[in-house]
Structure formats: structure tokens, C-alpha cells
Design a protein around this motif. Structure first.
Motif, mmCIF file in Angstrom:
data_model
loop_
_atom_site.group_PDB
_atom_site.id
_atom_site.type_symbol
_atom_site.label_atom_id
_atom_site.label_comp_id
_atom_site.label_asym_id
_atom_site.label_seq_id
_atom_site.Cartn_x
_atom_site.Cartn_y
_atom_site.Cartn_z
ATOM 1 N N ARG A 357 0.920 -1.176 0.107
ATOM 2 C CA ARG A 357 0.051 -0.009 0.028
ATOM 3 C C ARG A 357 0.902 0.910 0.073
ATOM 4 O O ARG A 357 1.872 1.481 0.971
ATOM 5 C CB ARG A 357 -0.961 0.031 1.241
ATOM 6 N N PRO A 358 0.309 2.275 -0.838
ATOM 7 C CA PRO A 358 1.556 3.294 -0.939
ATOM 8 C C PRO A 358 1.091 4.503 -0.061
ATOM 9 O O PRO A 358 1.506 5.710 -0.372
ATOM 10 C CB PRO A 358 1.321 3.568 -2.339
ATOM 11 N N THR A 359 0.654 4.204 1.049
ATOM 12 C CA THR A 359 0.229 5.307 2.241
ATOM 13 C C THR A 359 0.305 4.805 3.385
ATOM 14 O O THR A 359 0.258 3.333 3.619
ATOM 15 C CB THR A 359 -1.042 6.026 1.789
ATOM 16 N N GLY A 360 0.226 5.454 4.519
ATOM 17 C CA GLY A 360 0.297 4.913 5.776
ATOM 18 C C GLY A 360 -1.059 5.565 6.501
ATOM 19 O O GLY A 360 -2.127 5.538 5.913
ATOM 20 N N ILE A 361 -0.859 5.725 7.789
ATOM 21 C CA ILE A 361 -1.636 6.150 8.522
ATOM 22 C C ILE A 361 -1.556 7.540 9.011
ATOM 23 O O ILE A 361 -0.267 8.069 8.781
ATOM 24 C CB ILE A 361 -2.119 5.188 9.737
ATOM 25 N N VAL A 362 -2.427 8.333 9.437
ATOM 26 C CA VAL A 362 -2.332 9.655 10.021
ATOM 27 C C VAL A 362 -3.210 9.892 11.368
ATOM 28 O O VAL A 362 -4.329 9.201 11.448
ATOM 29 C CB VAL A 362 -2.608 10.900 9.030
ATOM 30 N N ILE A 363 -2.550 10.296 12.211
ATOM 31 C CA ILE A 363 -3.262 10.886 13.422
ATOM 32 C C ILE A 363 -3.187 12.285 13.292
ATOM 33 O O ILE A 363 -2.343 13.026 13.757
ATOM 34 C CB ILE A 363 -2.753 10.225 14.900
ATOM 35 N N PRO A 364 -4.361 12.988 12.933
ATOM 36 C CA PRO A 364 -4.423 14.308 12.932
ATOM 37 C C PRO A 364 -4.246 15.284 14.151
ATOM 38 O O PRO A 364 -4.189 14.566 15.292
ATOM 39 C CB PRO A 364 -5.626 14.678 12.380
ATOM 40 N N ARG A 365 -3.506 16.184 13.975
ATOM 41 C CA ARG A 365 -3.331 17.184 15.123
ATOM 42 C C ARG A 365 -4.521 17.244 16.319
ATOM 43 O O ARG A 365 -5.702 17.215 15.930
ATOM 44 C CB ARG A 365 -2.996 18.757 14.645
ATOM 45 N N PHE A 366 -4.143 17.062 17.395
ATOM 46 C CA PHE A 366 -5.217 17.317 18.618
ATOM 47 C C PHE A 366 -4.591 18.194 19.572
ATOM 48 O O PHE A 366 -5.762 18.443 20.430
ATOM 49 C CB PHE A 366 -5.414 15.636 19.222
ATOM 50 N N THR A 378 3.127 26.148 21.576
ATOM 51 C CA THR A 378 2.168 26.928 20.660
ATOM 52 C C THR A 378 1.880 25.854 19.344
ATOM 53 O O THR A 378 2.737 25.104 19.080
ATOM 54 C CB THR A 378 2.367 28.103 20.297
ATOM 55 N N ARG A 379 0.782 25.857 19.073
ATOM 56 C CA ARG A 379 0.424 25.057 17.677
ATOM 57 C C ARG A 379 0.517 23.420 18.206
ATOM 58 O O ARG A 379 0.427 23.320 19.261
ATOM 59 C CB ARG A 379 1.213 25.394 16.497
ATOM 60 N N GLY A 380 0.893 22.673 17.175
ATOM 61 C CA GLY A 380 0.565 21.257 17.382
ATOM 62 C C GLY A 380 1.518 20.442 16.173
ATOM 63 O O GLY A 380 2.479 20.904 15.908
ATOM 64 N N TYR A 381 1.234 19.105 16.358
ATOM 65 C CA TYR A 381 1.792 18.042 15.489
ATOM 66 C C TYR A 381 0.804 17.293 15.011
ATOM 67 O O TYR A 381 -0.245 17.090 15.545
ATOM 68 C CB TYR A 381 2.975 17.508 16.428
ATOM 69 N N SER A 382 1.385 16.277 13.825
ATOM 70 C CA SER A 382 0.449 15.273 13.924
ATOM 71 C C SER A 382 1.348 14.093 13.532
ATOM 72 O O SER A 382 2.521 14.256 13.564
ATOM 73 C CB SER A 382 -0.452 15.364 12.585
ATOM 74 N N TYR A 383 0.843 12.841 13.467
ATOM 75 C CA TYR A 383 1.777 11.357 13.319
ATOM 76 C C TYR A 383 1.455 11.117 12.184
ATOM 77 O O TYR A 383 0.084 11.062 11.649
ATOM 78 C CB TYR A 383 1.487 10.548 14.337
ATOM 79 N N LEU A 462 8.045 17.930 20.031
ATOM 80 C CA LEU A 462 8.386 16.882 19.737
ATOM 81 C C LEU A 462 8.416 15.830 21.077
ATOM 82 O O LEU A 462 8.272 14.618 20.856
ATOM 83 C CB LEU A 462 9.712 16.745 18.822
ATOM 84 N N ALA A 463 8.876 16.442 22.280
ATOM 85 C CA ALA A 463 9.065 15.668 23.449
ATOM 86 C C ALA A 463 7.385 15.136 23.756
ATOM 87 O O ALA A 463 7.353 14.081 24.083
ATOM 88 C CB ALA A 463 9.674 16.613 24.642
ATOM 89 N N ASP A 464 6.617 16.066 23.491
ATOM 90 C CA ASP A 464 5.120 15.851 24.065
ATOM 91 C C ASP A 464 4.567 14.720 22.944
ATOM 92 O O ASP A 464 4.012 13.868 23.529
ATOM 93 C CB ASP A 464 4.093 17.007 24.015
ATOM 94 N N ALA A 465 4.906 14.947 21.797
ATOM 95 C CA ALA A 465 4.539 13.931 20.729
ATOM 96 C C ALA A 465 5.147 12.572 21.165
ATOM 97 O O ALA A 465 4.396 11.424 20.838
ATOM 98 C CB ALA A 465 5.010 14.396 19.438
ATOM 99 N N CYS A 536 1.015 21.731 10.298
ATOM 100 C CA CYS A 536 1.835 20.534 10.433
ATOM 101 C C CYS A 536 1.350 19.382 9.482
ATOM 102 O O CYS A 536 1.823 17.912 9.552
ATOM 103 C CB CYS A 536 1.668 19.764 11.645
ATOM 104 N N GLN A 537 0.498 19.676 8.464
ATOM 105 C CA GLN A 537 0.323 18.875 7.293
ATOM 106 C C GLN A 537 1.185 18.794 6.198
ATOM 107 O O GLN A 537 1.850 20.063 6.088
ATOM 108 C CB GLN A 537 -1.185 19.094 6.763
ATOM 109 N N ASN A 538 1.273 17.936 5.499
ATOM 110 C CA ASN A 538 1.966 17.856 4.481
ATOM 111 C C ASN A 538 1.418 19.167 3.487
ATOM 112 O O ASN A 538 0.319 19.451 3.204
ATOM 113 C CB ASN A 538 1.829 16.777 3.553
ATOM 114 N N PRO A 539 2.450 20.055 2.877
ATOM 115 C CA PRO A 539 1.689 21.089 2.067
ATOM 116 C C PRO A 539 1.470 20.944 0.869
ATOM 117 O O PRO A 539 0.899 22.150 0.132
ATOM 118 C CB PRO A 539 2.938 21.986 2.182
ATOM 119 N N SER A 540 1.838 20.157 -0.049
ATOM 120 C CA SER A 540 1.733 20.265 -1.385
ATOM 121 C C SER A 540 0.319 20.530 -2.263
ATOM 122 O O SER A 540 0.108 21.309 -2.878
ATOM 123 C CB SER A 540 2.258 19.041 -2.218
ATOM 124 N N LEU A 541 -0.662 19.892 -1.241
ATOM 125 C CA LEU A 541 -2.033 20.154 -1.792
ATOM 126 C C LEU A 541 -2.390 21.797 -1.824
ATOM 127 O O LEU A 541 -2.771 22.454 -2.596
ATOM 128 C CB LEU A 541 -3.304 19.390 -0.939
#
Lengths: 563, 183
Positions: A357-366, A378-383, A462-465, A536-541
Motif C-alpha cells: 500500500r503506498p500510504t500509511g496512517i495519520v493521527i491528525p493534530r489534537f 504553541t500550535r501542534g503536531y500530527s503523526y 516533539l517531546a510531547d509527541a 503540521c500537514q504535508n503542504p503540497s495540496l
């Protein structure tokens, strides 16, 4: 009609350049698309697409001595290998420098027709108003002069054309789009999803939204689940310039494409205040020539478009074209990434998968959305990540030899779940691009100098993540075996952006709300350079949607006669 | 193919072929190792991956692959920042360490060297032996027999099945690129 050779010149044929060429030609404009790298013809030039590893001299791992010598930076790209090395630049011929006192920066590049659209990760996400309002909310960077509503129809337009597979989820921080059917979570990802969503009500685990087709589009077949996209895909199953935008632009009969041509400078007429065209260098012969057009679109990639403006100096713009504000080159960003957790997930030995499969999973920013629930940053991250079964490469770190060892590597290894964090990169003035005063490339152009450092905010995020990733995978019954909090080098997310930021005020920003230079009314910059924050999303779109929107605006200005 | 004997002419031929493929000067490639080193390597690679119901490492030329891979610095084998032998000097290191075991049987000597390398646990940093072992695995599992007979290779799966119950034949996929990258 005019003395111009073309209605528009588009600099760069990657993800956004292809879009600009398509939109402008389809609107009736005569367009010159300039690519600095070589021609790569869809299908026929994907030379290693089907080559088995045993036919490669180094079985896919590549010639490390050659890579040390000529690709010391590019080899750090996870997509770089013996199959794909031809889709990346040679570092010797394409130098840049790092400012004194700055950390090393990995500037990962592909100079060829299609640019990095051939090698990108294909993850395709909308931004939300949490992102467009972020600068205004916490005061870092300058306020975005657009909001989600400005971009939503353009997201629709782009997604429908490129083909994005994904699931509708109604997550405020990650708006849904016009999706083709999603790819499926594997059995272990489904388990981890249940555990996370059951234990952490504010969190979701969903399939990665990817620009790989699950339904055919005209001239493009569905994804074959090979997951070797960066070699080039003759099925046309992932979005690239070659598979998608270039054929559309060429079908209009109004596109002129030149390759092996480097734009040295954008030329400017101080009398009219407009850009008049570009000065170019033949990449092979060094010969100079110029092209003229009524509209100029820069789509060379965030750093190259900024670099081009910095070196387009004139009496009117001694510090670079469109730089009356002095902020050109500043506030560059790249997501801070780290492998926050890898865990062995027991209990699924009797399950495996078929296909790649050419994609993985995402856990959106919470974090830090409607509540400031992580006040230390400040702000967030996603996995992003996924569950997989290890292969024979695990044997490299495993004791044992002989028939038993061989038997052990014959079957898939333990299931593991990986969560990689992408943390928002704050826009800082000190992270910036300049012209190196001492060093020139082989064409005599000053090389780009990069000053970049991840800040305390990124490290804290990143430490929180890492702590949260460990908690989530532990809740899923996993045994955490790796957890990293230190960010990878700048550039390693390959989401470098900023440098010609968009903003309300010409005194503090380079581009207006339509990606147009405040200083030069017929000059647009619609790649990553325009970004005022990184989310924190991939920006290309988002780059593609902004490009389509800017093209539409530019064409309407041309038709009105106002540029 | 006789796995424990490599004649000089075949070795030269292989070295010439490697030289042509890798842009290494051919004369240098042909002179990389001595016949006695070559005989030792055949035994070593087969000690790691022996012939079973599928070919073993020397059957598919891993002893030759290993020499070229070391020469070209794969797995950090020429990395100046790492301690230990560089490139082909790994072969001298290997011969010396096998001798030091006091074992005449190469397979047993290899097992002892392997045990010592992993004594500090699987997370310990690479050693000359783990580099050699890694290259033996690369040479074997990405060879045609290793990829398609020992494991399974499918370039075009065509579809994705997210949950397949394990049945009799549960061989791993040599074409599972995610598994290889992160595994």
C-alpha cells in the motif's frame, strides 16, 4: 497583440509549475514552461521502474562510494536508492552553503521535468482555519491574508483533477475533501485505531490521504500497490506533472516546454513597474538568452524561487526583486520530524497482508486546538506511520547464522507500529535564505546560503509527541522499542517553505493574498515560498490550490487589462 | 554449482563483470582478493546462509558480491567516522577473528564471531562483523534465488489485502519495500 513572446512564463515544472502551466493554458494563454533539468518522458523514461534488485550492481542499496562522493546530501532522502538515484540532483554540481553558526540543512532536490512531483510522498491534506488563523492567534509570523473559505473551492478543484484517495472523517483540524475511495487500514492498524480512539477521545487514527488513484481517471490506471512510486509510474497511478498536469497543458496546443534551461533572473522594467521576462542560461552550453511575457509565475520550489528573486537585483530592487519590504528570504520553515515511537504489537502472528500500500496512517493534530491543552508549546503536531511486518533486513540486527537463522528470516518478522511526528515549524526571521557572498556556481551565479535552526517550541512539541505516542501504543498493547525526541536535520521533512511570505502589508510581506508580489503586479510566486506558516500537514495540496487560485486571478486581471 | 570451490577463471570473469557494472577499474576488481580469501569467503557466506531446500549464499555468488560491496563502502564499511577496518580490509579482519576462535570448522568459527558481535545486545552499534553479515544478507535476499525462491517477489501485486490469514506458505516478501526500509 503585444511585443511579448508569450502570455505567461512559468519557471519550474514540478508540482505547482505543472499546475500553473495547466491552468494558464486552459484559460487560453500562450505559456512557456521552463525546466532547469532534463526531459523525462512519462513511461518511456522511467528506466528502472521494473528492474529487479538482482539486476542492479548493488542489489538496490546503491554504490555507497559514489553516493559519498556525489550525493552526500541527497542520499539522506528515504526515497533515494539505486533505482531512484537518477531522479535526484548531484550535490557536486548543485552546491549551496550553510550560514556560519547554523545547523546543517538537507536541501533535497530533483532537477528534472516534473521536479519533485516524481519523487514526492503523495500525502495530500487540506489545511484548516486552525492553521490559517495560527499566526494571528499567537503572534508568530504575519497574519495569513486568506482563510479556509478562500481556498476551499480550489482544494475541490485540485483534488478532483489529481485524484486523492481518502476517507471522510469530519475532523475539524483536517477538513475532508473530494476523495476517491480510501485505501484500507491493515488488521493491526485497525486494532491500534480502536485502542487509541477508545482511550483518547480527542484523537483519531485514519488512513493516509494520498494522491494515488483507487479509481481510474482519463489516461491513468489505478494504483497497483507496488509502492515504488519514486521510480516513476508508467500506470500514471500517482499524481505527477507527467501523469496529470503536463498532458492537460499540452492538450491545449498552447504550451511551449523547454528543459535544461536555468532562469538566472527575472527582468523588470522600472518605468512600468512590471516584470518583462526572464534571463536564462542553457544548462549544458552556458549560453544566455531571454524570453518575454506579460505574466511571470515562479514555481521553482520554495528555496529556488526565493533564490531567483534574491539574485534578480536591479537599481530599483538592489536587495532582490519584489523585496522592498526586506523580508524576502526570511521566515523559512520545515516541519520538525522525529520517530516518536516504534512498538512491537503482539497477538497478530496469524495475520499478514498482501500488496504494498503506498500510504500509511495519520493521527491528525489534537493539541492546542479549541483548548490550550499543551501550554508548554504553541500550535501542534500530527503523526504519520503505520503497522508492518519486518522483513529480512531485520536479520542485520539479529544474532544467529546457519539453517535456523535462514528459516527465521523466511517468514515475516514481528508486527510493528511506527508513529513519526511532523511538528509545526514556527516562522522565525532568523531562519532565512541569503546569497552567499563568497561562492558562485559553475554558471557564475551566487549560491544560496541557508540559515536554519529548529527552535525550543519544536523540541518541546516533539517531546510531547513522543510521550503521547508511547502512551497510545502502550494502550494498544505494544512494547515500545524506539522513541526519539530530537528533531531530524532541517530539510529532512522535505517540506521546506517560506521565503516570500504572503501577508496583508507590503511593508512586512512579499506577496499579496493572491500570491502576487506586492511590488510587481504581474509577478506571482505560487510554490512553497509563499507560505506564511507551516501548519503540521504535508503542504503540497495547499500549494496546488493556491496556484490554481492565483492563475485564475492573474487571468482575470489580464482580461481586465489591469496588468 | 559446487559451493565450496571457486576456480580462478570464474572468479576473474565475475570480477570483470562487476567491474563493468560498477565503473570500478577492471584490473583493480580482478585483483581484489586472493584465491585463498575467496575460498574462505565461500565458507563464511554459506555458514550464514547455507544451502537448504533453496540455494545457499555461495550458490548465488554472495562471496563475490560481498567483496565488491565492501570495496564500495556499503553498510558504512568505508565510513571514516567509524572505527575498524575499511573496505576490503574487513576480509583480513574476518580471517584474523575466525582464526582467533581456535575453531578449524569455519561454520562454528563464524557462529562464535557472530555471538561475540551480538553479545552486547541487538541495539549495539555496527561492528565489522555486523557490516559483513548485513552485506551477506543483502547479497543473498536480493539475488534472484534469494528473492524469488527463498522469499517471494511480486513487482506488481495489483491489489491490497489488509488482512490475510496465515496459511501453510507464509514466506516473507522480498518486494515489501516498507518492511525492508523499516524492518
Amino acid at each position: 497583440m503585444s511585443n511579448y513572446e508569450f502570455d505567461a512564463i512559468v519557471v519550474g515544472s514540478g508540482i505547482t509549475g505543472g499546475w500553473a502551466a495547466k491552468e494558464l493554458t486552459e484559460a487560453g494563454l500562450k505559456v512557456l514552461l521552463i525546466e532547469r533539468g532534463r526531459q523525462i518522458t512519462h513511461g518511456q523514461d522511467y528506466a528502472t521502474e521494473t528492474t529487479p534488485p538482482w539486476e542492479l550492481p548493488f542489489h538496490g542499496a546503491g554504490d555507497a562510494a559514489l553516493y559519498d562522493e556525489k550525493y552526500p546530501v541527497q542520499r539522506r532522502n528515504r526515497a533515494f536508492d539505486e533505482w531512484t538515484q537518477g531522479h535526484f540532483i548531484n550535490d557536486i554540481d548543485n552546491p549551496y552553503s550553510t550560514a556560519a553558526g547554523s545547523e546543517a540543512f538537507l536541501w533535497l532536490r530533483s532537477y528534472q521535468l516534473g521536479g519533485r512531483s516524481l519523487t514526492w510522498g503523495r500525502q495530500t491534506y487540506r489545511w484548516s482555519d486552525y492553521d490559517f488563523e495560527a499566526n494571528k492567534r499567537d503572534g508568530h509570523g504575519t497574519d495569513w491574508p486568506i482563510r479556509y473559505a478562500d481556498l476551499a473551492p480550489w482544494y475541490d478543484h485540485v483534488e478532483e483533477f489529481i485524484g486523492v484517495s481518502g476517507s471522510v472523517e469530519c475532523i475539524a483540524a483536517l477538513p475532508d475533501g473530494r476523495f476517491q475511495p480510501p485505501m484500507a487500514l491493515n488488521i493491526v492498524e485497525q486494532h491500534v485505531k480502536s485502542a487509541i480512539e477508545g482511550n483518547f477521545p480527542d484523537r483519531r487514527l485514519i488512513i493516509g490521504r494520498t494522491a494515488n488513484l483507487t479509481q481510474e481517471k482519463e489516461g491513468r490506471a489505478t494504483c497497483q500497490n507496488r509502492n515504488i512510486c519514486a521510480r516513476g509510474c508508467s500506470y500514471g497511478a500517482y499524481f505527477s506533472t507527467q501523469s496529470s498536469t503536463l498532458p492537460a497543458a499540452q492538450a491545449t496546443g498552447r504550451l511551449t516546454l523547454v528543459t535544461d534551461t536555468i532562469v538566472e533572473a527575472v527582468e523588470h522594467d522600472p518605468a512600468t513597474g512590471k516584470a518583462t521576462g526572464v534571463l536564462v542560461v542553457d544548462a549544458n552550453t552556458g549560453a544566455r538568452r531571454r524570453h518575454t511575457a506579460r505574466l511571470i509565475f515562479l514555481n521553482a520550489g520554495a528555496f529556488n524561487s526565493t533564490h531567483l528573486l534574491l539574485r534578480s537585483r536591479s537599481a530599483a530592487f538592489p536587495n532582490g526583486l519584489a523585496n522592498s519590504s526586506g523580508v524576502l528570504g526570511t521566515h523559512i520553515m520545515d516541519h520538525a520530524n522525529a520517530v516518536s515511537a516504534v512498538a512491537i504489537i503482539p497477538g497478530f502472528d496469524q495475520h499478514t497482508t498482501y500488496g504494498n500500500r503506498p500510504t500509511g496512517i495519520v493521527i491528525p493534530r489534537f493539541r492546542n486546538l479549541d483548548r490550550n491543552d499543551a501550554p508548554r508549546f504553541t500550535r501542534g503536531y500530527s503523526y504519520q506511520g503505520g503497522a508492518f511486518q519486518g522483513g529480512w533486513t531485520g536479520g542485520k540486527r539479529m544474532p544467529g547464522v546457519g539453517a535456523d537463522f535462514k528459516a527465521r528470516l523466511r517468514t515475516p518478522q514481528a508486527w510493528r507500529m511506527v508513529l513519526v511526528t511532523y511538528a509545526e515549524s514556527l516562522p522565525l526571521a532568523s531562519n532565512r535564505l541569503t546569497l552567499d557572498p563568497n561562492r558562485k556556481d559553475k554558471h557564475g551565479m551566487p549560491v544560496l546560503q541557508i540559515a536554519f535552526q529548529h527552535g525550543e517550541n519544536e523540541r518541546t512539541a516533539l517531546a510531547d509527541a513522543a510521550a503521547e505516542a508511547k502512551a497510545m501504543l502502550t494502550a494498544a498493547g505494544g512494547q515500545v522499542v524506539i522513541s526519539i525526541t530530537e528533531p531530524g536535520l532541517g530539510g529532512s521533512s522535505i517540506h521546506e517553505m517560506g521565503g516570500a511570505r504572503m501577508g496583508w502589508d507590503p511593508k512586512t510581506s512579499v506577496l499579496d493574498r493572491f500570491s502576487r508580489a506586492h511590488d510587481v503586479p504581474n509577478l506571482f510566486v505560487t510554490d512553497g515560498a509563499q507560505m506564511s506558516s507551516s501548519a503540521c500537514q504535508n503542504p503540497s495540496l495547499t500549494y496546488m490550490a493556491l496556484t490554481a487560485r492565483a492563475c485564475h486571478h492573474a487571468v482575470s486581471l489580464l482580461k481586465q487589462g489591469s496588468i | 554449482m559446487e559451493p565450496t570451490f571457486v576456480d580462478r577463471r570464474r572468479l576473474m570473469g565475475a570480477a570483470l563483470a562487476w567491474g563493468a557494472l560498477s565503473n570500478l577499474p577492471v584490473a583493480q576488481a580482478a585483483e581484489l582478493i586472493t584465491p585463498s580469501q575467496s575460498r574462505l569467503l565461500v565458507d563464511v557466506v554459506d555458514a550464514v546462509i547455507p544451502r537448504t531446500d533453496t540455494p545457499g549464499a555461495s550458490d548465488v555468488g554472495v562471496h563475490r558480491f560481498l567483496v565488491m560491496a565492501l570495496e564500495h563502502g556499503l553498510e558504512g564499511s568505508r565510513d571514516p567516522s567509524l572505527p575498524g577496518p575499511k573496505g576490503r580490509d574487513h576480509l583480513d579482519w574476518l580471517a584474523a577473528h575466525l582464526r582467533q576462535t581456535g575453531e578449524k570448522d569455519i561454520a562454528r568459527a563464524v557462529a562464535i564471531v557472530d555471538q561475540a558481535a551480538f553479545a552486547a545486545g541487538p541495539a549495539s552499534p555496527p561492528t565489522p562483523w555486523t557490516r559483513i553479515k548485513s552485506l551477506i544478507l543483502l547479497g543473498y535476499y536480493m539475488s534472484e534465488a534469494g528473492a524469488t525462491q527463498e522469499l517471494r517477489y511480486e513487482l506488481v501485486p495489483g491489489h491490497w489485502d489488509p488482512d490475510v490469514p496465515v496459511s501453510g506458505d507464509n514466506r516473507a516478501w522480498s518486494s515489501d519495500w516498507t518492511a525492508l526500509t523499516f524492518g
